[in-house]
Write a protein that holds these residues in place. Structure first.
Motif, mmCIF file in Angstrom:
data_model
loop_
_atom_site.group_PDB
_atom_site.id
_atom_site.type_symbol
_atom_site.label_atom_id
_atom_site.label_comp_id
_atom_site.label_asym_id
_atom_site.label_seq_id
_atom_site.Cartn_x
_atom_site.Cartn_y
_atom_site.Cartn_z
ATOM 1 N N LEU A 362 22.209 -31.800 63.568
ATOM 2 C CA LEU A 362 23.643 -31.854 63.859
ATOM 3 C C LEU A 362 24.130 -30.468 64.210
ATOM 4 C CD1 LEU A 362 25.615 -34.061 61.342
ATOM 5 C CD2 LEU A 362 25.275 -34.375 63.800
ATOM 6 N N ARG A 363 24.222 -30.206 65.464
ATOM 7 C CA ARG A 363 24.600 -28.873 65.925
ATOM 8 C C ARG A 363 25.585 -29.010 67.083
ATOM 9 N NH1 ARG A 363 21.033 -24.605 69.446
ATOM 10 N NH2 ARG A 363 22.928 -23.455 69.897
ATOM 11 N N ALA A 364 26.409 -27.993 67.263
ATOM 12 C CA ALA A 364 27.294 -27.887 68.431
ATOM 13 C C ALA A 364 28.120 -29.158 68.641
ATOM 14 C CB ALA A 364 26.477 -27.513 69.660
ATOM 15 N N ILE A 435 24.699 -26.419 80.012
ATOM 16 C CA ILE A 435 23.421 -27.074 80.269
ATOM 17 C C ILE A 435 22.368 -26.246 79.549
ATOM 18 C CG2 ILE A 435 21.816 -27.869 82.050
ATOM 19 C CD1 ILE A 435 24.608 -29.236 82.056
ATOM 20 N N GLU A 436 21.972 -26.741 78.388
ATOM 21 C CA GLU A 436 21.012 -25.995 77.567
ATOM 22 C C GLU A 436 19.983 -26.919 76.916
ATOM 23 O OE1 GLU A 436 23.324 -23.582 74.863
ATOM 24 O OE2 GLU A 436 24.715 -25.190 74.428
ATOM 25 N N VAL A 437 20.109 -28.204 77.226
ATOM 26 C CA VAL A 437 19.117 -29.177 76.755
ATOM 27 C C VAL A 437 18.440 -29.708 78.023
ATOM 28 C CG1 VAL A 437 18.834 -31.403 75.584
ATOM 29 C CG2 VAL A 437 20.576 -29.793 74.796
ATOM 30 N N ASN A 459 19.225 -19.496 76.608
ATOM 31 C CA ASN A 459 18.587 -19.248 75.298
ATOM 32 C C ASN A 459 18.114 -20.567 74.701
ATOM 33 O OD1 ASN A 459 19.594 -16.744 75.809
ATOM 34 N ND2 ASN A 459 21.332 -16.943 74.429
ATOM 35 N N ASP A 460 19.005 -21.542 74.715
ATOM 36 C CA ASP A 460 18.616 -22.844 74.174
ATOM 37 C C ASP A 460 17.765 -23.630 75.161
ATOM 38 O OD1 ASP A 460 19.540 -23.102 71.500
ATOM 39 O OD2 ASP A 460 21.563 -22.923 72.287
ATOM 40 N N LEU A 461 18.052 -23.463 76.455
ATOM 41 C CA LEU A 461 17.242 -24.202 77.438
ATOM 42 C C LEU A 461 15.766 -23.814 77.282
ATOM 43 C CD1 LEU A 461 17.518 -26.228 79.775
ATOM 44 C CD2 LEU A 461 17.567 -24.296 81.344
HETATM 45 MG MG MG Z 1 23.198 -22.157 73.214
#
Ligand code: MG
Ligand code: PEP
Length: 576
Positions: A362-364, A435-437, A459-461
């Motif tokens: 559970l994030r963002a 757009i990071e997933v 960073n997350d992508l």
């Molecule tokens: Mg991020």
């Protein structure tokens, strides 16, 4: 004796100063009373923690890397001796029995007593053993299952102090903003952890993944930190020190030269304008964004307003913070991201690290949608601020169309509640998605028309595409912005956005890396958002770039699989 420790550079540049060991801080532990019948069990828990710590030391000693400094084995032996001494392995047991308290509390009472005794010692050598005792206590605390939490006792550090810590949370680093360190060194951490991101925002040369640094470095040791190479030189020879001072001076001259570009419009040699925005964590960061000539705020990480405090900021407080940023940017765009809490950024004492995969939990936006009341407070505050300037609302970690729909619905509810009360806001406020997933990049076609703009969070992508935990230093070496999968996803998002004239920015750490500026320009990116300290160097690179000559090379890089060829192609792209 001078020696060098290698880690991972998280912010470039050179710092020279004295070590301040973070372990010289207070250890916090919970306190609770136990029924008499549970005391035996608690004693067993304490003994098990001592055994576990002992076997950890043994494993460490059995696996000392051959290139480690010779002192290292002696350090471990000293720590073993401290652990085996009755003051740590027996006295806390007596406290548990006498006070009928939990093991963590007994350990804390005893360590406070021991550390106070060390503080009273005159002899400098013996006083330094305090750090050793603290480190053993810390390990024991960890073995008990409690996460040791540090409360900084640092009051006045001065510019030349270098903080050496085991690990720092993003909230810790944020708290250190006011302490003016010259540099941060941590034993854990990777290049794109949120801790590193915040450290970089302070623009301080810093190095992470410096394993055993706190065993090898003593309080007040002179250190040279080379953040670019990820190297720390402990107790350097005078010649080396002089050489680094010269380099530091040269860096300062280069920085001053760059400042002349502050008001120059960012434009390529063939006349294409490029937007260079700043990432900020707190309203006060706007000053640095302005000093570096940012043409907007591309990412306001609002979750930092929620950290280092006991209560959550209410609507009024949030509104004031957002309004302050919007007004001080004088009509330039301000992109406010709704809070990205969860994973390694927690509040409420919620320790999600106990979960197996907190970054996948559970994030963002997922967290926001499960807490609509809290989300509504922030949405109303952002909407209210939009009345005072050029405001845009950004949603983090979108993974598909459902989340976009639900979020747009929440925004509509917030608008309705403001309308009902006659509170003004910008009804046309642009709504964007991060757009990071990878799923969002691949399914962008399905929802891009529902959004007014996009921002690529590399960073997350990278974390989610390459399956490497941003906070785990053991996989930090796998972080690779040039991985073909990453370049393809970025190129896909940019071209897909350009097809529908949807503005697209990139706000992850890649945006501030001058080595990647031309590549990103060549892939069609025209909006970058980064730490203010990186802006002018990136602008200089934009000003030197001829788009027509980088476009082709950048496209060709999309077809390269071999990392070495990729690297040499990048060098070609960046030549001259
Ligand atoms: Mg991020
Ligand atoms: C990103 O993931 O690239 C990003 C900009 O967001 P954050 O670093 O705050 O997760």
């Amino acid at each position: 004796m001078s020696f060098t420790i290698h880690g991972t550079g998280i912010c470039g540049g050179i710092a020279i100063g004295q070590a301040l060991l973070h372990s010289h801080t207070r250890l916090e532990a919970g306190h609770y009373l136990l029924p008499r019948a549970q005391i035996a069990e608690e004693l067993g828990r304490f003994d098990a923690a001592v055994d576990k710590t002992r076997s950890e030391f043994k494993t460490l000693r059995d696996n000392i890397p051959s290139n480690s400094p010779p002192e290292f084995e002696a350090f471990i032996d000293v720590h073993m001796m401290i652990l085996n001494d009755s003051t740590l392995s027996k006295v806390p047991r007596e406290i548990i029995e006498r006070e009928q308290c939990n093991a963590e509390w007994a350990l804390k009472l005893q360590s406070d007593e021991l550390l106070a005794q060390f503080d009273a010692i005159e002899d400098a050598y013996l006083r330094e053993r305090r750090a050793d005792v603290f480190q053993v206590v810390e390990r024991l605390m960890h073995a008990l299952g409690g996460q040791p939490r540090y409360v900084p006792d640092i009051v006045d550090t001065g510019q030349s102090k270098i903080l050496v810590a085991h690990d720092l949370s993003p909230a810790d680093v944020l708290q250190f903003k006011q302490h003016q360190f010259a540099s941060f060194l941590t034993e854990l951490g990777g290049t794109t952890s949120h801790t590193a991101v915040v450290a970089r925002s302070l623009n301080l040369p810093s190095v992470a993944s410096l394993h055993y640094a706190r065993s090898l470095i003593y309080e007040n040791d002179t250190l040279i930190v080379d953040g670019t190479q990820g190297v720390v030189i402990v107790d350097p020879d005078p010649q080396v020190l002089a050489d680094y001072r010269l380099r530091q001076h040269q860096n300062e001259i280069d920085r001053k030269k760059l400042r002349r570009l502050r008001t120059t419009r960012a434009m390529t040699l063939d006349g294409t304008g490029v937007e260079l925005h700043a990432n900020i964590e707190l309203p006060d960061d706007v000053a640095e964004a302005e000093e570096n000539g940012a043409s907007g705020i591309g990412l306001f990480r609002t979750e930092f307003l929620f950290m280092n405090r006991d209560t959550l900021p209410n609507e009024e407080e949030q509104f004031e913070a957002y309004r302050q940023v919007v007004e001080s940017m004088h009509g330039l765009p301000v992109t406010i991201r709704t809070y990205d809490l969860g994973s390694d950024k927690n509040i409420d004492g919620a320790d999600r690290s106990a979960l197996q995969n907190p970054a996948l939990g559970l994030r963002a936006i997922r967290l926001c949608l499960t807490e609509p009341r809290r989300f509504q407070i922030q949405l109303r505050a952002i909407l209210r601020a939009s009345h005072y300037g050029n405001t845009r609302l950004l949603i983090p970690m979108i993974s598909g169309v459902n989340e976009v729909d639900q979020t747009l619905h929440q925004i509509e509810l917030a608008k309705q509640s403001l309308r009902a009360k006659g509170i003004p806001f910008d009804p046309q406020i642009p709504i964007g998605g991060m757009i990071e997933v990878p799923a969002a990049a691949l399914a962008l076609r399905m929802f891009r028309r529902k959004l007014d703009f996009l921002s690529i969070g590399t960073n997350d992508l990278i974390q989610y595409t390459l399956a490497i935990d941003r906070t785990d230093d053991s996989v930090a070496h796998l972080y690779d912005p040039l991985h073909p999968a990453i370049l393809h996803l970025i190129a896909l998002v940019i071209s897909s956005a350009n097809r529908t004239n949807t503005p697209v920015a990139l706000c992850g750490e890649m945006a501030g890396d001058v080595h990647l500026t031309r590549l990103l320009l060549g892939l069609g990116l025209r909006q970058f958002s980064m730490h203010p300290g990186q802006l002018l160097a990136v602008k200089q690179e934009v000003l030197r770039t001829n788009l027509s000559s980088v476009r082709l090379l950048a496209r060709r890089m999309l077809r390269i699989a071999d990392p070495e060829r990729m690297q040499s192609m990048l060098e070609r792209l960046n030549a001259d």
